[in-house]
Design a protein around this motif. Sequence first.
Motif, PDB file in Angstrom:
ATOM      1  N   PRO A 116      28.814 156.151  -1.228  1.00 53.89           N
ATOM      2  CA  PRO A 116      29.927 155.932  -0.294  1.00 53.89           C
ATOM      3  C   PRO A 116      29.893 154.511   0.251  1.00 53.89           C
ATOM      4  O   PRO A 116      28.850 153.850   0.241  1.00 53.89           O
ATOM      5  CB  PRO A 116      29.671 156.962   0.806  1.00 53.89           C
ATOM      6  CG  PRO A 116      28.203 157.231   0.744  1.00 53.89           C
ATOM      7  CD  PRO A 116      27.829 157.120  -0.712  1.00 53.89           C
ATOM      8  N   ILE A 119      30.735 152.919   6.452  1.00 49.78           N
ATOM      9  CA  ILE A 119      31.803 153.290   7.367  1.00 49.78           C
ATOM     10  C   ILE A 119      32.158 152.163   8.329  1.00 49.78           C
ATOM     11  O   ILE A 119      33.295 152.074   8.819  1.00 49.78           O
ATOM     12  CB  ILE A 119      31.411 154.559   8.163  1.00 49.78           C
ATOM     13  CG1 ILE A 119      32.632 155.143   8.881  1.00 49.78           C
ATOM     14  CG2 ILE A 119      30.283 154.266   9.124  1.00 49.78           C
ATOM     15  CD1 ILE A 119      33.675 155.703   7.957  1.00 49.78           C
ATOM     16  N   ASN A 166      32.342 161.072   4.244  1.00 52.22           N
ATOM     17  CA  ASN A 166      31.888 159.733   3.856  1.00 52.22           C
ATOM     18  C   ASN A 166      33.060 158.902   3.342  1.00 52.22           C
ATOM     19  O   ASN A 166      33.974 159.430   2.704  1.00 52.22           O
ATOM     20  CB  ASN A 166      30.817 159.822   2.763  1.00 52.22           C
ATOM     21  CG  ASN A 166      29.476 160.289   3.300  1.00 52.22           C
ATOM     22  OD1 ASN A 166      29.188 160.132   4.483  1.00 52.22           O
ATOM     23  ND2 ASN A 166      28.653 160.873   2.440  1.00 52.22           N
TER      24      ASN A 166
END
Length: 317
Positions: A116, A119, A166
């Motif tokens: 992923p 973030i 994710n």
Amino acid sequence: MINVELERHDWIRPRWSSDKFTASSPFRSGDSSASFYVWLKDNPRFNARAGDWGDSGAVDAEWRRGDFTKLLAFLRKETYEEAAEYLRYTYATEWTSEDEISLSPPRLALDTARKPLDIHLLDQYAFRHPYLERRGVSEAVQRAYRVGYDRERQAVTIPWFLPNGNLANIMYRSVNSKVFWFALGAWPIRSLLFGIDVIYRRKVKRAALVEAPIDALYNASCGIPTLATGGATFNEEKRDVIIRSGIEELTIFHDNDGGPGVEMRRVATEMLQTHVTVRHVEYPAGVKDPTEVGDRFTINEMYDKATKASKSFQLVF
């Protein structure tokens, strides 16, 4: 090969010569000057290679020119890496060296485990632009889906998440033109469904399916939990994500274009109807997608009156 790929798409004012293709820009609405071009052959005089393209009226500097892979990613509504992979495995035998142009895409490590995105990439886009609000997307929905704005590139940022929350990819949608692109090195769009994290988190049982993320955001603003495929392609990966989500009923708002959108509905219905209840909406005359409907009452009426797909609804090859 370039000619073949260009002919797969609809163009306004297309014109072909022995070494150059010109048309109205696919990146801008209302281009009447046919300012877009693609070189069909190498042109040393202009230091251009086959597949290089340009748009003399471009609003976004990043989309004033580029290689064929970049153009194809836009036309196919996928990441640069996916377009490169497509070209490599479709036309690799036509090339003698992997160093030849963007049409000979880099070798991809397809067996490498995907990871992923960080973030915190979204932190730099913690701004708002009225573009989506003007298209009927509410502020509450923009916050819920973590929509932001890239002030440097003047593009709305629409994050795509995995079912577990994710960050998988980021779609950048220019507020000045029809141009959009995806984050480099991210998950391929073919493996993703926009909005699936919300479906999982809220344990949604009844939802809708559209093509474009902005249509999904608009439907959500009308109170309808909605997934987006990211284009007119539906495949086994997207099917499996939906089946695992626990959705029991899915209403398809296909693009009412008489072509790719109808085919997406056909494929999705065939793949899903033995697992979930599939319904189809009927659009008002002359309307192409949910944002063009532009009316909350009409969208909900279409959703509530959607007809159940018949078990005899089969793909025709």
